[in-house]
Design a protein around this motif. Structure first.
Motif, short mmCIF file in Angstrom:
data_model
loop_
_atom_site.label_atom_id
_atom_site.label_comp_id
_atom_site.label_asym_id
_atom_site.label_seq_id
_atom_site.Cartn_x
_atom_site.Cartn_y
_atom_site.Cartn_z
N HIS A 17 46.69 20.30 -19.43
CA HIS A 17 47.03 19.53 -20.61
C HIS A 17 48.21 18.61 -20.38
O HIS A 17 49.22 18.65 -21.07
CB HIS A 17 47.30 20.45 -21.80
N SER A 18 48.10 17.77 -19.37
CA SER A 18 49.01 16.65 -19.15
C SER A 18 48.37 15.74 -18.13
O SER A 18 47.32 16.06 -17.58
CB SER A 18 50.39 17.10 -18.67
N LYS A 35 54.93 23.78 -21.88
CA LYS A 35 55.17 22.77 -22.91
C LYS A 35 55.17 21.33 -22.38
O LYS A 35 56.14 20.59 -22.53
CB LYS A 35 56.49 23.06 -23.63
N TYR A 94 53.60 18.72 -23.47
CA TYR A 94 53.70 17.70 -24.50
C TYR A 94 55.14 17.56 -25.01
O TYR A 94 55.58 16.46 -25.35
CB TYR A 94 52.74 18.01 -25.65
N HIS A 95 55.86 18.66 -25.05
CA HIS A 95 57.26 18.58 -25.41
C HIS A 95 58.05 17.83 -24.33
O HIS A 95 58.94 17.03 -24.64
CB HIS A 95 57.85 19.99 -25.61
N ALA A 109 56.78 15.51 -22.41
CA ALA A 109 56.39 14.10 -22.55
C ALA A 109 57.13 13.45 -23.72
O ALA A 109 57.58 12.31 -23.63
CB ALA A 109 54.89 14.00 -22.75
N HIS A 110 57.26 14.18 -24.82
CA HIS A 110 57.95 13.65 -26.00
C HIS A 110 59.42 13.39 -25.67
O HIS A 110 59.99 12.36 -26.06
CB HIS A 110 57.81 14.62 -27.17
N ILE A 160 49.65 9.79 -23.29
CA ILE A 160 49.48 11.19 -22.88
C ILE A 160 48.06 11.33 -22.33
O ILE A 160 47.21 10.47 -22.55
CB ILE A 160 49.69 12.18 -24.04
N PRO A 204 56.05 16.06 -31.30
CA PRO A 204 55.38 16.94 -30.33
C PRO A 204 54.10 17.55 -30.89
O PRO A 204 53.12 17.71 -30.15
CB PRO A 204 56.44 18.01 -30.04
N LEU A 229 51.35 15.06 -30.60
CA LEU A 229 50.90 14.97 -29.22
C LEU A 229 49.97 16.13 -28.89
O LEU A 229 48.95 15.95 -28.20
CB LEU A 229 52.10 14.95 -28.27
N ILE A 230 50.31 17.31 -29.36
CA ILE A 230 49.46 18.48 -29.12
C ILE A 230 48.09 18.28 -29.77
O ILE A 230 47.05 18.57 -29.17
CB ILE A 230 50.14 19.76 -29.65
N GLY A 279 46.27 15.69 -27.93
CA GLY A 279 45.97 16.22 -26.60
C GLY A 279 44.77 17.13 -26.59
O GLY A 279 44.00 17.15 -25.61
#
Length: 280
Positions: free
Chosen positions: A188-189, A198, A200-201, A203-204, A211, A241, A244-245, A248
């Motif tokens: 998941h990235s 984490k 997405y965190h 990335a944020h 993303i 975040p 984004l999740i 994602g």
């Protein structure tokens, strides 16, 4: 049937393959090829219909001469569904998506089992129907035993492909080695960035503008296996975040489904730690 091959690039490969199929009165319905100038390697995927009564075993035996002549690494198989085992943890979106696509015949597979390190009642709201479910909990002191049970289950069911549908466990080097080329993971990235917890965190915090998700073959090097498919989505400073999740999840499930389908349809050829993917 589907013929997939790679070999040192030289003149006459396409002619030899085409002549072989013509001589057996086969009808080619799709053919794709690629010559990699950097490695001087040729890749090819051919879908064809054999004449009625021409057994797959006989075709394989006859094609061996062509394969040997050009030093090919090749596979030749029918279009029958392949046996797939899905591993998951508590996140259910990828599992639910794969099962939906399987039920509408979008993914040519037979699901041998669903395996999780959590009990069935903790896996979201997925309808598993009558599919076999196996709860194989993971504890650090008993991880080797758990993986031995998993390997035994894979062997007993004749599983050809293992899919990690957000299975939140790191496979041991030994298990990853035994499943080389037949285990797909969704990360998941957008690899190689934002590994680990984490993403997405992460990335944020970096203020990224896109993303993504990456589907790859599992290797002993964590999240470094040959990449099969990736996708991205643009985001902005307004996205939290949690946004984004949410976004994602959509990317993850479509990337994993596409990667699984490409593998099932023999569209992925590996070479030197990378892949050549013949798309639709």
């Amino acid at each position: 049937m589907i013929l997939a091959l790679s070999c040192p690039d030289r003149h006459g490969i396409v002619a030899a393959v085409s002549a072989f199929l013509f001589q057996r009165d086969c009808n080619i319905s799709d053919a794709q090829q690629f010559g990699d100038a950097a490695t001087e390697t040729f890749f090819m995927r051919v879908v064809f219909e054999p004449v009625e009564g021409d057994a797959p075993e006989a075709i394989r035996a006859a094609f061996a001469e062509v394969g040997d002549r050009f030093g090919m690494d090749w596979t030749l198989r029918g279009t029958e569904p392949r046996k797939v085992m899905i591993l998951t943890s508590k996140f259910d979106h990828c599992l639910a998506d794969l099962l939906y696509r399987w039920r509408i015949d979008e993914l040519p597979m037979d699901v041998t089992a669903i395996v999780s390190n959590h009990p069935r009642n903790q896996i979201g709201h997925v309808d598993l129907g009558a599919l076999p479910f196996h709860h194989l909990p993971v504890q650090a002191s008993e991880k080797a035993a758990q993986e031995a049970m998993l390997l035994k289950l894979i062997a007993e069911t004749g599983t050809e492909l293992v899919v990690l549908a957000r299975y939140m466990q790191i496979l041991s080097d030994d298990l990853a080695g035994q499943l080389a080329g037949r285990c797909i993971n969704i990360h998941h990235s957008f690899l190689p960035g934002f590994k680990g917890a984490k993403p997405y965190h992460q990335a944020h915090a970096r203020g990224v503008k896109v993303i993504g998700a990456t589907a790859h073959y599992v290797t002993a090097d964590l999240d470094e296996g040959p990449i099969i498919d990736q996708d991205v989505e643009r985001i902005s400073h307004r996205d939290t975040p949690e946004d984004l999740i949410r976004k994602g999840r959509d990317i993850e499930r479509r990337v994993l489904a596409r990667a699984v389908r490409y593998h099932l349809e023999d569209r992925v050829l590996m070479h030197h730690g990378k892949t050549v993917v013949f798309g639709d």
